[in-house]
Design a protein around this motif. Structure first.
Motif, PDB file in Angstrom:
ATOM      1  N   VAL A  35       0.831  -1.203   0.000  1.00 53.40           N
ATOM      2  CA  VAL A  35       0.000   0.000   0.000  1.00 53.40           C
ATOM      3  C   VAL A  35       0.867   1.256   0.000  1.00 53.40           C
ATOM      4  N   THR A  36       1.940   1.227   0.786  1.00 54.02           N
ATOM      5  CA  THR A  36       2.815   2.397   0.886  1.00 54.02           C
ATOM      6  C   THR A  36       3.596   2.629  -0.401  1.00 54.02           C
ATOM      7  N   ALA A  37       4.207   1.567  -0.918  1.00 51.82           N
ATOM      8  CA  ALA A  37       5.082   1.700  -2.080  1.00 51.82           C
ATOM      9  C   ALA A  37       4.319   2.021  -3.361  1.00 51.82           C
ATOM     10  N   LEU A  38       3.116   1.471  -3.495  1.00 55.03           N
ATOM     11  CA  LEU A  38       2.349   1.682  -4.719  1.00 55.03           C
ATOM     12  C   LEU A  38       1.305   2.783  -4.565  1.00 55.03           C
ATOM     13  N   GLY A  39       0.667   2.843  -3.411  1.00 53.58           N
ATOM     14  CA  GLY A  39      -0.396   3.824  -3.213  1.00 53.58           C
ATOM     15  C   GLY A  39       0.076   5.254  -3.184  1.00 53.58           C
ATOM     16  N   VAL A  40       1.377   5.471  -3.009  1.00 50.16           N
ATOM     17  CA  VAL A  40       1.903   6.831  -2.954  1.00 50.16           C
ATOM     18  C   VAL A  40       1.733   7.556  -4.288  1.00 50.16           C
ATOM     19  N   THR A  41       1.402   6.818  -5.334  1.00 50.94           N
ATOM     20  CA  THR A  41       1.101   7.456  -6.622  1.00 50.94           C
ATOM     21  C   THR A  41       0.040   8.535  -6.464  1.00 50.94           C
ATOM     22  N   TRP A  42      -0.970   8.252  -5.670  1.00 49.72           N
ATOM     23  CA  TRP A  42      -2.056   9.218  -5.488  1.00 49.72           C
ATOM     24  C   TRP A  42      -1.585  10.426  -4.693  1.00 49.72           C
ATOM     25  N   ILE A  43      -0.611  10.221  -3.800  1.00 46.95           N
ATOM     26  CA  ILE A  43      -0.034  11.360  -3.087  1.00 46.95           C
ATOM     27  C   ILE A  43       0.642  12.296  -4.084  1.00 46.95           C
ATOM     28  N   LEU A  44       1.387  11.702  -5.012  1.00 46.44           N
ATOM     29  CA  LEU A  44       2.077  12.505  -6.018  1.00 46.44           C
ATOM     30  C   LEU A  44       1.083  13.262  -6.896  1.00 46.44           C
ATOM     31  N   ASP A  45       0.005  12.584  -7.317  1.00 51.37           N
ATOM     32  CA  ASP A  45      -0.993  13.232  -8.163  1.00 51.37           C
ATOM     33  C   ASP A  45      -1.678  14.358  -7.397  1.00 51.37           C
ATOM     34  N   LYS A  49       5.488  -4.581 -12.693  1.00 52.82           N
ATOM     35  CA  LYS A  49       6.648  -4.022 -12.002  1.00 52.82           C
ATOM     36  C   LYS A  49       7.541  -3.205 -12.932  1.00 52.82           C
ATOM     37  N   ARG A  50       7.811  -3.722 -14.112  1.00 48.71           N
ATOM     38  CA  ARG A  50       8.687  -3.006 -15.045  1.00 48.71           C
ATOM     39  C   ARG A  50       8.114  -1.628 -15.376  1.00 48.71           C
ATOM     40  N   LEU A  51       6.805  -1.588 -15.592  1.00 44.39           N
ATOM     41  CA  LEU A  51       6.202  -0.326 -16.010  1.00 44.39           C
ATOM     42  C   LEU A  51       6.085   0.681 -14.878  1.00 44.39           C
ATOM     43  N   PHE A  52       5.837   0.224 -13.624  1.00 45.72           N
ATOM     44  CA  PHE A  52       5.687   1.246 -12.597  1.00 45.72           C
ATOM     45  C   PHE A  52       7.021   1.887 -12.220  1.00 45.72           C
ATOM     46  N   PHE A  53       8.129   1.308 -12.624  1.00 47.10           N
ATOM     47  CA  PHE A  53       9.413   1.996 -12.480  1.00 47.10           C
ATOM     48  C   PHE A  53       9.598   3.030 -13.595  1.00 47.10           C
ATOM     49  N   ILE A  54       9.203   2.657 -14.813  1.00 47.56           N
ATOM     50  CA  ILE A  54       9.350   3.569 -15.951  1.00 47.56           C
ATOM     51  C   ILE A  54       8.464   4.800 -15.788  1.00 47.56           C
ATOM     52  N   THR A  55       7.207   4.587 -15.406  1.00 49.49           N
ATOM     53  CA  THR A  55       6.277   5.714 -15.286  1.00 49.49           C
ATOM     54  C   THR A  55       6.691   6.666 -14.168  1.00 49.49           C
ATOM     55  N   LEU A  56       7.227   6.127 -13.086  1.00 47.73           N
ATOM     56  CA  LEU A  56       7.692   6.994 -12.002  1.00 47.73           C
ATOM     57  C   LEU A  56       8.876   7.849 -12.466  1.00 47.73           C
ATOM     58  N   ALA A  57       9.751   7.269 -13.282  1.00 49.73           N
ATOM     59  CA  ALA A  57      10.893   8.028 -13.811  1.00 49.73           C
ATOM     60  C   ALA A  57      10.415   9.182 -14.699  1.00 49.73           C
ATOM     61  N   VAL A  58       9.388   8.944 -15.503  1.00 54.10           N
ATOM     62  CA  VAL A  58       8.839  10.006 -16.356  1.00 54.10           C
ATOM     63  C   VAL A  58       8.272  11.126 -15.494  1.00 54.10           C
ATOM     64  N   TYR A  59       7.547  10.748 -14.443  1.00 55.31           N
ATOM     65  CA  TYR A  59       7.002  11.760 -13.527  1.00 55.31           C
ATOM     66  C   TYR A  59       8.117  12.607 -12.910  1.00 55.31           C
ATOM     67  N   VAL A  91       8.711  -4.410  -4.001  1.00 57.32           N
ATOM     68  CA  VAL A  91       7.405  -4.872  -4.465  1.00 57.32           C
ATOM     69  C   VAL A  91       7.606  -5.934  -5.545  1.00 57.32           C
ATOM     70  N   PRO A  92       7.005  -7.130  -5.399  1.00 53.19           N
ATOM     71  CA  PRO A  92       7.190  -8.187  -6.398  1.00 53.19           C
ATOM     72  C   PRO A  92       6.316  -7.974  -7.622  1.00 53.19           C
ATOM     73  N   GLU A  93       6.629  -8.708  -8.682  1.00 52.23           N
ATOM     74  CA  GLU A  93       5.734  -8.749  -9.832  1.00 52.23           C
ATOM     75  C   GLU A  93       4.442  -9.449  -9.418  1.00 52.23           C
ATOM     76  N   SER A  94       3.348  -9.074 -10.031  1.00 55.49           N
ATOM     77  CA  SER A  94       2.061  -9.698  -9.724  1.00 55.49           C
ATOM     78  C   SER A  94       2.093 -11.183 -10.079  1.00 55.49           C
ATOM     79  N   VAL A 148       4.520 -16.196  -4.550  1.00 60.00           N
ATOM     80  CA  VAL A 148       3.510 -16.422  -3.515  1.00 60.00           C
ATOM     81  C   VAL A 148       4.122 -17.121  -2.307  1.00 60.00           C
ATOM     82  N   ASP A 149       5.043 -18.051  -2.538  1.00 56.00           N
ATOM     83  CA  ASP A 149       5.734 -18.709  -1.422  1.00 56.00           C
ATOM     84  C   ASP A 149       6.421 -17.673  -0.534  1.00 56.00           C
ATOM     85  N   GLU A 150       7.110 -16.722  -1.152  1.00 57.96           N
ATOM     86  CA  GLU A 150       7.822 -15.691  -0.397  1.00 57.96           C
ATOM     87  C   GLU A 150       6.847 -14.782   0.356  1.00 57.96           C
ATOM     88  N   ILE A 151       5.724 -14.463  -0.288  1.00 59.17           N
ATOM     89  CA  ILE A 151       4.714 -13.635   0.377  1.00 59.17           C
ATOM     90  C   ILE A 151       4.134 -14.377   1.573  1.00 59.17           C
TER      91      ILE A 151
END
Length: 485
Positions: free
Chosen positions: A37-47, A102-112, A217-220, A237-240
């Motif tokens: 929630v913290t690592a991914l949800g912060v997108t809305w904080i940025l917006d 996972k690959r894309l949420f790193f790229i989009t954050l870099a663009v931001y 954050v792992p890949e889905s 899932v084993d690691e989670i």
């Protein structure tokens, strides 16, 4: 050597049975989920931070000592941000479904990061508009990657309230932006030409911190199981499970039969079109209606509230941000306090209620504004009450489009309806309201508010007609994966 973005093999005929969805949905809430929630949800904080900066800095950017913009130009720069968000979402949605969350949420954050940092170095109207469009492209791209990842990692029984609560963090960013601009736009502390530039630099610094969090954050695993890596999905899932059980103790057994899917590396465009335009046509109409109506409602008011306060209530540029704090508070508390009802009472009745009530309240407050019966404080109080409800409504639009389409096109569906909804309902709103405010006509502004109210009430009616019962159900039962057919 091949690269990640090169053409991949055609869909496989190999079928697998997996318990990945059931294993993820039966997990108790844990510190691991808080990390997600913290690592991914912060997108809305940025917006929220970016939109607030645009609204609060509007009057300051009109000053000849800054960029010397007109009301219309301030509105257009907000529109540029939204156009960028539309383009970013469209590009990232398909790529997220094909190459992973996972690959894309790193790229989009870099663009931001690049866009918001450059915004602080703008030298005229056109450079500022271009950098705001780049910032929007990063945020728009984030929505597809982040919404799909969150929904696929959060247990079904709490998915509604968690999604709405995460969306409410937008207003944490809004409050942060409000507090920052109160300090940075105070001429007694910093010269105006410097303060507005530092505001964007702080946004970039926050993005860098987020970049660090996301490495954990792992890949889905849901995405992995249909993209030729079922073994890697089980490993994730084993690691989670190990992380969750270390704090929560022994885990309950997965419920229900295994999910049977055919391994594929991409989904053909013909199949994507058929799923959205034919198989799930009613859901597509629903998603478009909900996204477009809330986009106009929010973008019209949030990008122009500073101009309204300055033009009609003579609030100085340095004090505009103070009026956002109660508005941000109402928006943040709404999804948190109402969100649980979307998992208990249900999606459909709660979406109808929140959309309908938002529209009615905006119409009433707009009428009072036209009559000149509201002070600046009373106007802000009206907005706070309206957005307490409207924030939950808008969050439910994102929740709806992220859970009612098949796994293979989830990110694309999010991006498509965010993009089309924002383009249809939101892109023109800031420029339109900037023009209306520039005329100084209360009657015209009331007509604009009335249009927003009608759109929200229309969204409620379409939800009553086409709404989907999705509460406490697995994503795979709401929309069967295309690879399961």
């Amino acid at each position: 050597m091949t690269t990640a973005l090169q053409k991949q093999p055609a869909p496989s005929k190999e079928w697998i049975e997996t318990q990945v969805p059931a294993r993820m949905d039966r997990l108790p809430w844990s510190s691991w989920h808080w990390l997600i929630v913290t690592a991914l949800g912060v997108t809305w904080i940025l917006d929220g931070l970016e939109v607030t900066l645009a609204g609060a800095l509007g009057p300051a950017l009109k000053d000849p000592g800054t960029l010397g913009l007109s009301d219309g130009q301030v509105g257009f720069t907000a529109t540029s941000y939204l156009i960028g968000a539309v383009i970013g979402a469209l590009f990232s949605g398909y790529l997220t479904d094909r190459f992973g969350r996972k690959r894309l949420f790193f790229i989009t954050l870099a663009v931001y990061l690049a866009g918001t940092a450059l915004s602080g170095f703008a030298w005229n109207f056109w450079s500022f508009a271009m950098f705001r469009a780049l910032t929007g492209a990063g945020i728009g791209g984030e929505y597809a990657a982040i919404n799909s990842a969150i929904d696929e990692l959060i247990p079904a029984r709490v998915r509604g309230q968690v999604d709405l609560a995460i969306n409410s963090t937008y207003w944490v960013g809004a409050a942060l932006g409000s507090i920052l601009t109160l300090y940075l736009l105070n001429p007694g502390r910093l010269p105006l030409w410097m303060g507005w530039r530092l505001a964007f630099g702080i946004g970039a610094m926050l993005g860098l911190i987020v970049l660090v969090f996301r490495q954990w954050v792992p890949e889905s695993p849901r995405w992995l199981m249909v993209h030729g890596e079922p073994g890697e999905a089980d490993k994730v899932v084993d690691e989670i499970e190990r992380a969750v059980s270390a704090k929560a103790g022994p885990l309950p057994k997965p419920e229900g039969p295994p999910t049977r899917v055919r391994i594929r590396h991409h989904t053909p465009w013909r199949e994507i079109w058929h799923a959205i335009a034919y198989e799930h046509r009613r859901r597509s109409i629903l998603g478009l209606a909900l996204m477009a109506s809330q986009a106009f409602f929010f973008n019209a008011i949030l990008f122009s509230y500073g101009l309204v306060l300055a033009r009609f209530y003579n609030v100085s540029a340095g004090k505009v941000s103070a009026f956002l704090l109660p508005l941000a508070l109402g928006n943040a508390l709404g999804p948190i306090l109402i969100g649980r009802l979307f998992d208990t009472i249900g999606r459909k009745p709660m979406i109808v209620i929140t959309y309908g009530a938002s529209g009615v309240l905006l119409a009433i407050s707009g009428w009072l504004f036209q009559l000149g019966m509201l002070s600046a404080n009373q106007q802000s109080l009206c907005w706070m009450v309206i957005f307490f409800i409207a924030s939950a409504a808008a969050s439910s639009a994102y929740l709806t489009v992220s859970e009612v389409f098949p796994l293979e096109i989830r990110a694309l569906a999010i991006s498509l309806f965010f993009a089309v909804g924002t383009f249809v309902g939101g892109v023109a709103a800031p420029s339109l309201f900037g023009y209306i405010i520039g005329t100084g006509s209360r009657s015209l502004l009331f007509a604009g508010y009335l249009l927003g109210a009608i759109l929200m009430i229309g969204g409620a009616a379409i939800e009553a007609w086409l709404g989907v019962k999705a509460e406490r159900q697995s994503l795979e039962s709401i929309a069967q994966p295309l690879s399961a057919k």
